[in-house]
Design an enzyme around this catalytic site. Sequence first.
Site, PDB file in Angstrom:
ATOM      1  N   HIS A 103     -14.005  42.196  42.851  1.00  0.00           N
ATOM      2  CA  HIS A 103     -15.259  42.772  42.095  1.00  0.00           C
ATOM      3  C   HIS A 103     -14.712  43.503  41.159  1.00  0.00           C
ATOM      4  CE1 HIS A 103     -19.163  44.913  41.339  1.00  0.00           C
ATOM      5  NE2 HIS A 103     -18.465  45.563  41.414  1.00  0.00           N
ATOM      6  N   GLU A 104     -13.729  44.479  41.554  1.00  0.00           N
ATOM      7  CA  GLU A 104     -13.113  45.341  40.407  1.00  0.00           C
ATOM      8  C   GLU A 104     -12.300  44.626  39.416  1.00  0.00           C
ATOM      9  OE1 GLU A 104     -14.143  48.229  40.008  1.00  0.00           O
ATOM     10  OE2 GLU A 104     -15.039  48.520  42.250  1.00  0.00           O
ATOM     11  N   HIS A 107     -14.604  43.360  36.669  1.00  0.00           N
ATOM     12  CA  HIS A 107     -15.222  44.464  35.791  1.00  0.00           C
ATOM     13  C   HIS A 107     -14.060  44.488  34.690  1.00  0.00           C
ATOM     14  CE1 HIS A 107     -18.499  46.099  37.448  1.00  0.00           C
ATOM     15  NE2 HIS A 107     -17.983  46.718  38.352  1.00  0.00           N
TER      16      HIS A 107
HETATM   17 ZN   LIG Z   1     -18.800  47.495  40.270  1.00  0.00          ZN
END
Ligand SMILES: [Zn+2]
Length: 232
Positions: A103-104, A107
Amino acid sequence: MGIGFGGYGLYLLISLPALLLGFWAQLKVKGAINKYSKIRTIAGFTGAQVARKMLDSNGMSDVRIEETNGILTDHYDPRSNTLRLSSNNFRGISIAAAGIAAHEAGHAIQDEENYAPLKFRAFMVPSVQIGSWLGPIIFIGGLLINWINLAWLGVAIFGVTAVFSLVTLPVEFNASNRAKAWLSTSGVIYQQENDGIKKVLDAAALTYVAAAIQAITTLLYYVFLLTGSRRR
Ligand SMILES: [Zn+2]
């Protein structure tokens, strides 16, 4: 000006469901992370290795990955192009660690691709940091001295916070979708592990939905208070 019990009753009526959703979402995300941080992935990569692989496969070997203190302090820092993972997720070999690390990394890829909601969100950060506390003060000040336009100014300043919480939603959902899509085809996660990844990331997304609903209901409460007091 009547902010008597009627006002507080209205506040509870509007805000209580949002507050309860927020508590429930927090419990749900803690439960999911607690459960899936104990389940080892079959492929056996640490969160740091998962993030490295995902970034490298997107041609982003320049993004650094560092270990950071605390629990759930995982974040991507666009200023230094650094992805920081909490020790549990940096060193951990688990479904939760793989999901959060990916998830990171999502980003970081958003940043690389100049994904518009991420850029807009970053642009809003300074005004939100001020508006989230200054808005309510100006609003209450306006009510106290019975200067309705000042109170509306407070509503508008606080409104930036509500918009921010809405812009956060596509940013978070998109990062999780990138994580799920990459993990399911990377070989890092096996087919039967996708369900656990989904549970962790969806629970985390729900906390952002709850935060957005809380910000909007608070804003609505301010508006109701102003329009209601005018009619009286
Ligand atoms: Zn996030």
